[in-house]
Design a protein around this motif. Sequence first.
Motif, short mmCIF file in Angstrom:
data_model
loop_
_atom_site.label_atom_id
_atom_site.label_comp_id
_atom_site.label_asym_id
_atom_site.label_seq_id
_atom_site.Cartn_x
_atom_site.Cartn_y
_atom_site.Cartn_z
N LYS A 74 0.81 -1.21 0.00
CA LYS A 74 0.00 0.00 0.00
C LYS A 74 0.85 1.27 0.00
CE LYS A 74 -4.49 -0.70 -0.12
NZ LYS A 74 -5.35 0.00 -1.10
N ASP A 75 2.09 1.16 0.48
CA ASP A 75 2.97 2.33 0.55
C ASP A 75 3.37 2.84 -0.84
OD1 ASP A 75 2.92 2.26 3.31
OD2 ASP A 75 4.72 1.02 3.45
N LEU A 76 3.14 2.03 -1.86
CA LEU A 76 3.48 2.45 -3.23
C LEU A 76 2.55 3.57 -3.71
CD1 LEU A 76 4.12 -1.06 -4.82
CD2 LEU A 76 5.85 0.70 -4.36
N GLU A 77 1.37 3.63 -3.16
CA GLU A 77 0.42 4.67 -3.55
C GLU A 77 0.98 6.04 -3.15
OE1 GLU A 77 -3.52 1.79 -3.04
OE2 GLU A 77 -3.34 3.61 -1.84
N GLY A 78 0.96 6.95 -4.09
CA GLY A 78 1.50 8.28 -3.85
C GLY A 78 2.98 8.39 -4.08
N LYS A 79 3.61 7.30 -4.54
CA LYS A 79 5.06 7.28 -4.75
C LYS A 79 5.38 7.06 -6.23
CE LYS A 79 5.93 7.22 -0.22
NZ LYS A 79 4.65 6.81 0.33
N VAL A 80 6.67 7.18 -6.54
CA VAL A 80 7.15 6.94 -7.90
C VAL A 80 7.81 5.56 -7.95
CG1 VAL A 80 8.67 7.72 -9.75
CG2 VAL A 80 7.55 9.40 -8.25
N LEU A 81 7.36 4.74 -8.89
CA LEU A 81 7.88 3.39 -9.08
C LEU A 81 8.66 3.33 -10.38
CD1 LEU A 81 7.94 0.32 -8.28
CD2 LEU A 81 5.83 0.09 -9.64
N GLY A 82 9.93 2.99 -10.31
CA GLY A 82 10.76 2.85 -11.51
C GLY A 82 10.63 1.45 -12.08
N ALA A 83 10.36 1.33 -13.37
CA ALA A 83 10.14 0.02 -13.97
C ALA A 83 10.64 -0.01 -15.41
CB ALA A 83 8.66 -0.34 -13.94
N PRO A 84 11.60 -0.88 -15.72
CA PRO A 84 12.00 -1.06 -17.12
C PRO A 84 10.87 -1.75 -17.90
CG PRO A 84 13.67 -1.89 -15.59
CD PRO A 84 12.42 -1.67 -14.80
N PRO A 85 10.42 -1.21 -19.01
CA PRO A 85 9.31 -1.82 -19.75
C PRO A 85 9.49 -3.31 -20.07
CG PRO A 85 9.72 0.38 -20.57
CD PRO A 85 10.82 0.10 -19.59
N PRO A 86 10.73 -3.80 -20.40
CA PRO A 86 10.85 -5.24 -20.71
C PRO A 86 11.03 -6.12 -19.48
CG PRO A 86 12.58 -3.90 -21.79
CD PRO A 86 11.98 -3.09 -20.70
N ASP A 87 11.00 -5.54 -18.28
CA ASP A 87 11.30 -6.27 -17.05
C ASP A 87 10.23 -7.32 -16.74
OD1 ASP A 87 12.52 -6.85 -14.53
OD2 ASP A 87 11.05 -5.56 -13.57
N GLY A 88 10.67 -8.55 -16.38
CA GLY A 88 9.74 -9.62 -16.05
C GLY A 88 8.90 -9.30 -14.83
N ALA A 89 9.49 -8.63 -13.84
CA ALA A 89 8.73 -8.28 -12.64
C ALA A 89 7.68 -7.22 -12.95
CB ALA A 89 9.69 -7.78 -11.55
N TRP A 90 8.04 -6.27 -13.80
CA TRP A 90 7.06 -5.24 -14.18
C TRP A 90 5.89 -5.87 -14.92
CZ3 TRP A 90 4.51 -1.15 -13.53
CH2 TRP A 90 3.82 -0.52 -14.56
N ALA A 91 6.14 -6.90 -15.70
CA ALA A 91 5.06 -7.56 -16.45
C ALA A 91 4.03 -8.17 -15.50
CB ALA A 91 5.64 -8.65 -17.35
N GLN A 92 4.46 -8.54 -14.30
CA GLN A 92 3.54 -9.14 -13.34
C GLN A 92 2.97 -8.12 -12.35
OE1 GLN A 92 3.25 -11.91 -14.69
NE2 GLN A 92 5.27 -11.98 -15.66
N PHE A 93 3.41 -6.88 -12.44
CA PHE A 93 2.97 -5.88 -11.46
C PHE A 93 1.44 -5.71 -11.44
CE2 PHE A 93 1.88 -1.51 -10.23
CZ PHE A 93 2.38 -1.51 -8.93
#
Length: 334
Positions: free
Chosen positions: A124-143
């Motif tokens: 929940k702490d991610l709300e209101g924050k900036v999240l860095g994510a590489p577009p090809p990243d496997g973890a980002w794909a599951q976010f």
Amino acid sequence: MTPRALVLATGLLAAASAAQAQTALPFALDWKFEGPAAPYFVAIDNGHFAEAGLEVEVTAGQGSLDAIPKVATGAFPVGFADINSLIKFLDQNPGAPVIGVMMIYDKPPFAIIGRKSLGIETPKDLEGKVLGAPPPDGAWAQFPIFAAENELDTTAITIEPVGFPTREPMLAEGKVAAITGFSFTSYLNTARLGVEESDLTTLLMADYGVDLYGNAIIANTDWAEANPELLKSFLAAVAAGWKDTVADPATAVESLLSRNPASDSELELRRLELALEANVVTDWTSANGFGLIDEARMDSAVDQIKLTYEFQNAPDAALYFTESYLPEAGFPLQ
């Protein structure tokens, strides 16, 4: 010919015959020669592949998707890839001759790495924050699955597309409060940039409602059907390499360093230990055997993939993974 010369010649012929008996088997990794790749080199150095009659050449990759087309086209008979990416690949390429044959990461390393000093300790702490994510990243794909399972308001999270080389530096500099990445990679890379480990939070998606599996050994199905015993022997040797690694991670890293002398031995040992603890040696693999999957969990994983991906064809878990080349009880790791 003297008796001594005859014995020497006989020995040389026997050695040559043994060498000829080894079957060359190229193996495509998903990523660079880092800590979690050590077990495959251990299987070489400890003679497990040789005992199986195999001469295995391990080739580095460039990401979770890299090995899938290599194996599907037959360029490599076996590889190492993210099972979730394989599921989507097979949906988009029906009938492609590739399938998962041995699960390695019972818990995928998909994670959010954040800094406590920047307010990140829970999803929940991610709300209101900036999240860095590489577009090809496997973890980002599951976010999106992670966000859905944790009821996050994604409109309240600012997504900053970043490159792989700049991901951890941006977190270390405080330009983003958290990043997506593999738990054993992004965590250590950020710590190496001077961020105290006590300031780092690892939100392993598997611990927050994400049922997905991680990376698996994949095989070309045409090759596998033609060489079933060879594949079984290969998988048994891989399991032996992982078992040796679990027993002695420090020695396992030495096998890795001999292939990548520029590596930082302490860093790669930590990376390997993190992978073993969080992704490989789990309660489930300890109780049910290494390499196998839980069918109910796989069905749940496919349902979760549907949250963020529209299947073109009716999903069928039998197309994505088979236990046909594994022992019924899996392999013991300890």
